[in-house]
Design a protein around this motif. Sequence first.
Motif, PDB file in Angstrom:
ATOM      1  N   MET A 261       0.853  -1.184   0.000  1.00 51.96           N
ATOM      2  CA  MET A 261       0.000   0.000   0.000  1.00 51.96           C
ATOM      3  C   MET A 261       0.897   1.244   0.000  1.00 51.96           C
ATOM      4  SD  MET A 261      -2.672   1.014   2.965  1.00 51.96           S
ATOM      5  CE  MET A 261      -3.541   2.528   2.938  1.00 51.96           C
ATOM      6  N   PRO A 262       0.778   2.086  -1.009  1.00 53.97           N
ATOM      7  CA  PRO A 262       1.630   3.286  -1.062  1.00 53.97           C
ATOM      8  C   PRO A 262       1.182   4.341  -0.054  1.00 53.97           C
ATOM      9  CG  PRO A 262       0.183   3.196  -2.969  1.00 53.97           C
ATOM     10  CD  PRO A 262      -0.052   1.941  -2.191  1.00 53.97           C
ATOM     11  N   TYR A 263       2.159   5.017   0.507  1.00 48.95           N
ATOM     12  CA  TYR A 263       1.914   6.088   1.464  1.00 48.95           C
ATOM     13  C   TYR A 263       2.390   7.410   0.891  1.00 48.95           C
ATOM     14  CZ  TYR A 263       1.315   2.346   4.871  1.00 48.95           C
ATOM     15  OH  TYR A 263       0.882   1.236   5.538  1.00 48.95           O
ATOM     16  N   THR A 264       1.835   8.492   1.415  1.00 48.08           N
ATOM     17  CA  THR A 264       2.339   9.826   1.109  1.00 48.08           C
ATOM     18  C   THR A 264       3.245  10.220   2.268  1.00 48.08           C
ATOM     19  OG1 THR A 264       0.360  10.419  -0.116  1.00 48.08           O
ATOM     20  CG2 THR A 264       1.739  12.226   0.667  1.00 48.08           C
ATOM     21  N   ILE A 265       4.495  10.538   1.952  1.00 47.45           N
ATOM     22  CA  ILE A 265       5.484  10.867   2.982  1.00 47.45           C
ATOM     23  C   ILE A 265       6.022  12.263   2.713  1.00 47.45           C
ATOM     24  CG2 ILE A 265       7.678  10.206   4.043  1.00 47.45           C
ATOM     25  CD1 ILE A 265       7.086   7.322   3.000  1.00 47.45           C
ATOM     26  N   LEU A 266       5.950  13.111   3.722  1.00 49.74           N
ATOM     27  CA  LEU A 266       6.520  14.450   3.642  1.00 49.74           C
ATOM     28  C   LEU A 266       7.964  14.395   4.125  1.00 49.74           C
ATOM     29  CD1 LEU A 266       6.318  17.550   3.269  1.00 49.74           C
ATOM     30  CD2 LEU A 266       5.502  17.657   5.638  1.00 49.74           C
ATOM     31  N   VAL A 267       8.881  14.869   3.300  1.00 54.69           N
ATOM     32  CA  VAL A 267      10.296  14.947   3.648  1.00 54.69           C
ATOM     33  C   VAL A 267      10.680  16.421   3.684  1.00 54.69           C
ATOM     34  CG1 VAL A 267      12.656  14.427   2.913  1.00 54.69           C
ATOM     35  CG2 VAL A 267      10.846  12.717   2.612  1.00 54.69           C
ATOM     36  N   ALA A 268      11.102  16.900   4.853  1.00 58.64           N
ATOM     37  CA  ALA A 268      11.538  18.288   5.000  1.00 58.64           C
ATOM     38  C   ALA A 268      13.012  18.302   5.394  1.00 58.64           C
ATOM     39  CB  ALA A 268      10.702  19.009   6.061  1.00 58.64           C
ATOM     40  N   ASP A 269      13.842  18.815   4.492  1.00 64.06           N
ATOM     41  CA  ASP A 269      15.284  18.896   4.745  1.00 64.06           C
ATOM     42  C   ASP A 269      15.854  20.004   3.888  1.00 64.06           C
ATOM     43  OD1 ASP A 269      18.188  18.279   4.738  1.00 64.06           O
ATOM     44  OD2 ASP A 269      17.537  16.451   5.768  1.00 64.06           O
ATOM     45  N   ASP A 270      16.764  20.782   4.455  1.00 60.79           N
ATOM     46  CA  ASP A 270      17.328  21.907   3.698  1.00 60.79           C
ATOM     47  C   ASP A 270      18.454  21.484   2.762  1.00 60.79           C
ATOM     48  OD1 ASP A 270      18.771  21.422   6.105  1.00 60.79           O
ATOM     49  OD2 ASP A 270      19.747  23.358   5.939  1.00 60.79           O
ATOM     50  N   GLU A 271      18.902  20.241   2.848  1.00 60.96           N
ATOM     51  CA  GLU A 271      19.958  19.740   1.969  1.00 60.96           C
ATOM     52  C   GLU A 271      19.336  19.044   0.758  1.00 60.96           C
ATOM     53  OE1 GLU A 271      23.257  20.040   2.091  1.00 60.96           O
ATOM     54  OE2 GLU A 271      23.118  21.266   3.896  1.00 60.96           O
ATOM     55  N   PRO A 272      19.494  19.607  -0.444  1.00 64.11           N
ATOM     56  CA  PRO A 272      18.899  18.991  -1.638  1.00 64.11           C
ATOM     57  C   PRO A 272      19.337  17.538  -1.847  1.00 64.11           C
ATOM     58  CG  PRO A 272      19.718  21.188  -2.151  1.00 64.11           C
ATOM     59  CD  PRO A 272      20.172  20.867  -0.758  1.00 64.11           C
ATOM     60  N   ALA A 273      20.580  17.213  -1.553  1.00 68.36           N
ATOM     61  CA  ALA A 273      21.066  15.840  -1.755  1.00 68.36           C
ATOM     62  C   ALA A 273      20.340  14.860  -0.831  1.00 68.36           C
ATOM     63  CB  ALA A 273      22.571  15.769  -1.533  1.00 68.36           C
ATOM     64  N   ILE A 274      20.060  15.276   0.388  1.00 65.54           N
ATOM     65  CA  ILE A 274      19.346  14.408   1.337  1.00 65.54           C
ATOM     66  C   ILE A 274      17.902  14.215   0.873  1.00 65.54           C
ATOM     67  CG2 ILE A 274      18.529  14.153   3.724  1.00 65.54           C
ATOM     68  CD1 ILE A 274      21.553  13.869   3.498  1.00 65.54           C
ATOM     69  N   ARG A 275      17.266  15.315   0.457  1.00 61.14           N
ATOM     70  CA  ARG A 275      15.886  15.205  -0.048  1.00 61.14           C
ATOM     71  C   ARG A 275      15.830  14.239  -1.233  1.00 61.14           C
ATOM     72  NH1 ARG A 275      15.870  20.921   0.249  1.00 61.14           N
ATOM     73  NH2 ARG A 275      15.800  21.042  -2.024  1.00 61.14           N
ATOM     74  N   THR A 276      16.754  14.387  -2.157  1.00 60.16           N
ATOM     75  CA  THR A 276      16.774  13.526  -3.345  1.00 60.16           C
ATOM     76  C   THR A 276      17.019  12.075  -2.962  1.00 60.16           C
ATOM     77  OG1 THR A 276      17.539  15.339  -4.733  1.00 60.16           O
ATOM     78  CG2 THR A 276      17.914  13.107  -5.558  1.00 60.16           C
ATOM     79  N   MET A 277      17.971  11.834  -2.077  1.00 60.01           N
ATOM     80  CA  MET A 277      18.274  10.471  -1.654  1.00 60.01           C
ATOM     81  C   MET A 277      17.046   9.814  -1.015  1.00 60.01           C
ATOM     82  SD  MET A 277      20.909   9.076   1.243  1.00 60.01           S
ATOM     83  CE  MET A 277      19.960   9.878   2.519  1.00 60.01           C
ATOM     84  N   LEU A 278      16.396  10.512  -0.106  1.00 63.24           N
ATOM     85  CA  LEU A 278      15.216   9.956   0.559  1.00 63.24           C
ATOM     86  C   LEU A 278      14.078   9.739  -0.435  1.00 63.24           C
ATOM     87  CD1 LEU A 278      15.328  11.993   3.873  1.00 63.24           C
ATOM     88  CD2 LEU A 278      15.713   9.536   3.608  1.00 63.24           C
ATOM     89  N   GLU A 279      13.928  10.672  -1.365  1.00 63.88           N
ATOM     90  CA  GLU A 279      12.878  10.520  -2.377  1.00 63.88           C
ATOM     91  C   GLU A 279      13.125   9.283  -3.243  1.00 63.88           C
ATOM     92  OE1 GLU A 279      10.439  13.185  -5.614  1.00 63.88           O
ATOM     93  OE2 GLU A 279      12.409  13.881  -4.989  1.00 63.88           O
ATOM     94  N   VAL A 280      14.368   9.076  -3.663  1.00 66.16           N
ATOM     95  CA  VAL A 280      14.705   7.915  -4.495  1.00 66.16           C
ATOM     96  C   VAL A 280      14.460   6.613  -3.726  1.00 66.16           C
ATOM     97  CG1 VAL A 280      16.629   6.681  -5.576  1.00 66.16           C
ATOM     98  CG2 VAL A 280      16.329   9.131  -5.987  1.00 66.16           C
ATOM     99  N   ILE A 281      14.936   6.548  -2.507  1.00 71.51           N
ATOM    100  CA  ILE A 281      14.797   5.328  -1.704  1.00 71.51           C
ATOM    101  C   ILE A 281      13.328   5.015  -1.411  1.00 71.51           C
ATOM    102  CG2 ILE A 281      15.226   4.326   0.582  1.00 71.51           C
ATOM    103  CD1 ILE A 281      17.943   5.866   0.515  1.00 71.51           C
TER     104      ILE A 281
END
Length: 91
Positions: free
Chosen positions: A1-21
Motif C-alpha cells: 500500500m503506497p503512502y504519502t510521505i513528507l520529507v523536510a530537509d534543507d539539503e537537496p542531496a538528502i531530499r533527493t536520496m530519501l525521495e529515491v529510496i
Amino acid sequence: MPYTILVADDEPAIRTMLEVILSADGHEIVTVPDGKAALDYLRDHTPDAMLLDIKMPHMDGFEICSRVKRVKRLRDIPVLLLTGFDDDQTR
C-alpha cells in the motif's frame, strides 16, 4: 500500500536520496526545503508520515513536530526526526 510521505530537509542531496529510496517502494514523496514550506504543505494536506530534519532554516524539526502534534487532524501522523548531529543533547 503506497503512502504519502513528507520529507523536510534543507539539503537537496538528502531530499533527493530519501525521495529515491522511498519512492522505489511505490510511495508518493513530497519534499520541501524548510520548516515554513512544511507547514504550508500541512495546512491543506495530511501525509501518512513525515521525515523532518532537525536543523533547517525558518523552523527546526522539533518546532514543526510540536506544532503538528497540537492539530487534531495531524497529531497521529508518525514523525521521524533526522539529524547529522551526534551529541547527547540532540538525541
